[in-house]
Design an enzyme around this catalytic site. Sequence first.
Site, PDB file in Angstrom:
ATOM      1  N   LYS A 125       0.832  -1.204   0.000  1.00 40.44           N
ATOM      2  CA  LYS A 125       0.000   0.000   0.000  1.00 40.44           C
ATOM      3  C   LYS A 125       0.869   1.258   0.000  1.00 40.44           C
ATOM      4  O   LYS A 125       0.574   2.233  -0.694  1.00 40.44           O
ATOM      5  CB  LYS A 125      -0.917   0.005   1.230  1.00 40.44           C
ATOM      6  CG  LYS A 125      -1.846  -1.203   1.352  1.00 40.44           C
ATOM      7  CD  LYS A 125      -2.976  -1.174   0.370  1.00 40.44           C
ATOM      8  CE  LYS A 125      -4.059  -2.199   0.687  1.00 40.44           C
ATOM      9  NZ  LYS A 125      -3.616  -3.583   0.757  1.00 40.44           N
ATOM     10  N   LYS A 160      -9.040   1.755   3.638  1.00 41.95           N
ATOM     11  CA  LYS A 160      -8.560   0.380   3.683  1.00 41.95           C
ATOM     12  C   LYS A 160      -7.401   0.232   4.661  1.00 41.95           C
ATOM     13  O   LYS A 160      -6.638   1.180   4.890  1.00 41.95           O
ATOM     14  CB  LYS A 160      -8.141  -0.100   2.295  1.00 41.95           C
ATOM     15  CG  LYS A 160      -7.160   0.785   1.540  1.00 41.95           C
ATOM     16  CD  LYS A 160      -7.012   0.299   0.106  1.00 41.95           C
ATOM     17  CE  LYS A 160      -6.179   1.219  -0.749  1.00 41.95           C
ATOM     18  NZ  LYS A 160      -6.064   0.768  -2.145  1.00 41.95           N
ATOM     19  N   ARG A 210      -4.639  -4.930 -13.148  1.00 43.70           N
ATOM     20  CA  ARG A 210      -3.326  -5.424 -12.720  1.00 43.70           C
ATOM     21  C   ARG A 210      -2.383  -5.360 -13.915  1.00 43.70           C
ATOM     22  O   ARG A 210      -2.576  -6.036 -14.924  1.00 43.70           O
ATOM     23  CB  ARG A 210      -3.450  -6.856 -12.208  1.00 43.70           C
ATOM     24  CG  ARG A 210      -2.115  -7.576 -11.988  1.00 43.70           C
ATOM     25  CD  ARG A 210      -1.187  -6.894 -10.982  1.00 43.70           C
ATOM     26  NE  ARG A 210      -1.814  -6.625  -9.713  1.00 43.70           N
ATOM     27  CZ  ARG A 210      -1.932  -7.539  -8.729  1.00 43.70           C
ATOM     28  NH1 ARG A 210      -1.499  -8.775  -8.906  1.00 43.70           N
ATOM     29  NH2 ARG A 210      -2.493  -7.198  -7.581  1.00 43.70           N
ATOM     30  N   ARG A 225      -9.920  -6.218 -13.365  1.00 46.50           N
ATOM     31  CA  ARG A 225     -10.768  -6.965 -12.433  1.00 46.50           C
ATOM     32  C   ARG A 225     -11.989  -6.105 -12.141  1.00 46.50           C
ATOM     33  O   ARG A 225     -11.900  -5.106 -11.434  1.00 46.50           O
ATOM     34  CB  ARG A 225      -9.957  -7.302 -11.178  1.00 46.50           C
ATOM     35  CG  ARG A 225      -8.757  -8.207 -11.505  1.00 46.50           C
ATOM     36  CD  ARG A 225      -7.673  -8.149 -10.469  1.00 46.50           C
ATOM     37  NE  ARG A 225      -7.092  -6.819 -10.355  1.00 46.50           N
ATOM     38  CZ  ARG A 225      -6.177  -6.495  -9.453  1.00 46.50           C
ATOM     39  NH1 ARG A 225      -5.747  -7.388  -8.596  1.00 46.50           N
ATOM     40  NH2 ARG A 225      -5.692  -5.267  -9.418  1.00 46.50           N
ATOM     41  N   ARG A 233     -15.489  -3.564  -4.887  1.00 46.64           N
ATOM     42  CA  ARG A 233     -14.156  -4.146  -5.031  1.00 46.64           C
ATOM     43  C   ARG A 233     -14.059  -4.984  -6.302  1.00 46.64           C
ATOM     44  O   ARG A 233     -14.940  -5.786  -6.596  1.00 46.64           O
ATOM     45  CB  ARG A 233     -13.820  -5.018  -3.820  1.00 46.64           C
ATOM     46  CG  ARG A 233     -13.847  -4.270  -2.499  1.00 46.64           C
ATOM     47  CD  ARG A 233     -13.764  -5.221  -1.320  1.00 46.64           C
ATOM     48  NE  ARG A 233     -14.898  -6.131  -1.285  1.00 46.64           N
ATOM     49  CZ  ARG A 233     -15.012  -7.157  -0.452  1.00 46.64           C
ATOM     50  NH1 ARG A 233     -14.043  -7.410   0.407  1.00 46.64           N
ATOM     51  NH2 ARG A 233     -16.079  -7.929  -0.479  1.00 46.64           N
ATOM     52  N   ASP A 273      -1.337  -1.878  -9.586  1.00 37.84           N
ATOM     53  CA  ASP A 273      -2.788  -1.772  -9.633  1.00 37.84           C
ATOM     54  C   ASP A 273      -3.153  -0.366 -10.089  1.00 37.84           C
ATOM     55  O   ASP A 273      -2.747   0.630  -9.468  1.00 37.84           O
ATOM     56  CB  ASP A 273      -3.400  -2.069  -8.269  1.00 37.84           C
ATOM     57  CG  ASP A 273      -3.330  -3.547  -7.921  1.00 37.84           C
ATOM     58  OD1 ASP A 273      -2.956  -4.351  -8.800  1.00 37.84           O
ATOM     59  OD2 ASP A 273      -3.642  -3.899  -6.769  1.00 37.84           O
ATOM     60  N   GLU A 281      -1.869   0.753  -5.946  1.00 37.79           N
ATOM     61  CA  GLU A 281      -1.011  -0.120  -5.147  1.00 37.79           C
ATOM     62  C   GLU A 281       0.141  -0.620  -6.002  1.00 37.79           C
ATOM     63  O   GLU A 281       0.047  -0.666  -7.230  1.00 37.79           O
ATOM     64  CB  GLU A 281      -1.783  -1.335  -4.597  1.00 37.79           C
ATOM     65  CG  GLU A 281      -2.800  -1.015  -3.535  1.00 37.79           C
ATOM     66  CD  GLU A 281      -3.416  -2.281  -2.913  1.00 37.79           C
ATOM     67  OE1 GLU A 281      -2.824  -3.367  -3.039  1.00 37.79           O
ATOM     68  OE2 GLU A 281      -4.494  -2.163  -2.309  1.00 37.79           O
ATOM     69  N   ASN A 283       2.289  -4.117  -5.986  1.00 36.28           N
ATOM     70  CA  ASN A 283       2.375  -5.454  -5.408  1.00 36.28           C
ATOM     71  C   ASN A 283       3.728  -6.078  -5.724  1.00 36.28           C
ATOM     72  O   ASN A 283       4.099  -6.209  -6.894  1.00 36.28           O
ATOM     73  CB  ASN A 283       1.256  -6.335  -5.969  1.00 36.28           C
ATOM     74  CG  ASN A 283      -0.112  -5.815  -5.590  1.00 36.28           C
ATOM     75  OD1 ASN A 283      -0.665  -6.190  -4.574  1.00 36.28           O
ATOM     76  ND2 ASN A 283      -0.656  -4.928  -6.420  1.00 36.28           N
TER      77      ASN A 283
END
Length: 317
Positions: A125, A160, A210, A225, A233, A273, A281, A283
């Site tokens: 994050k 979050k 992604r 997504r 979400r 993301d 984000e 990852n």
Amino acid sequence: MNILIVADPLELFKIYKDTTFSMMREAQRRGHKLAACVPQDLAWQRGRPVTAKVREIVLTGEKDAWFRVETLREVPLHEYDAVLMRKDPPFDAEYIYATHLLEQAEREGARVVNKPRSLRDHPEKLAIMEFAEHTTPTLVTRDAQAVRAFHAEHQDIILKPLDGMGGMGIFRVKADALNLGSIIETLNKDGAETIMVQRFVPDIVKGDKRVLVIDGKPVPYSLARIPQGTEVRGNLAAGGLGVAQPLTPEDLKIAEAIGPVLAKRGLLLVGLDVIGGSLTEINVTSPTCFQEITEQTGFDVPAMFIDALEKLVASGK
């Protein structure tokens, strides 16, 4: 190559979609040897190198009994050509301890992907802070009043926890501020835990994309997504629909700005993301979506990754 995969238990893999499995399958197809362990199998003792109790395995090609254990033994990590750290979040204390063991193994000659220190330095994050010019308005705080002020300014926000995964613990609060106080209390536990707050990006309806970056180079397709029904979400774990699509100019701009920077830090595989042209984000622990992109587009993401891994090993770095 001899490759050790540090991951969750193999018995828990959902091989029809698991990215680590797709890496292993491509590696074995090329004649590389595989071994696997969980972080609990790592150990260090004074006077000895970091070792792991590993299972040397062969993939069978079957759906259920998909791997066969050839041998069980304790092996120093530096004996492998590459050690892939693919343990899923949470990014908790035990995860951090594992990176310290892996970093000690590096000092003893092991080649660990992604680099353990960089895993610690880029919490998923918070890593976006370095690249703020690509993000939506974002606040990181423990202060409830700061969250309320952020909401007053932006009206529609996402809250979050910093240690969540798969969409867990994500809340949306619209202009009416319904349940804002309760959500703040739930997430930051009366100021005990830091949370992230971001301005809601309406383009989430088109998908939380992604974008995979391998050795600094973007995969030419993202996996969007897309939230289903009334869900906010897009995470696949939260029921999102994964749709592969070519990178947009905005996606490519973000990937080309960030990817080479992180690759130089030993992050061979990164998942960005992106929602509506905004980075949300970064990852680095165990980025996924290899199989979904490959199946929908024909672009062989596992092959691109193993190409990069072979190049890294051959370079001797």
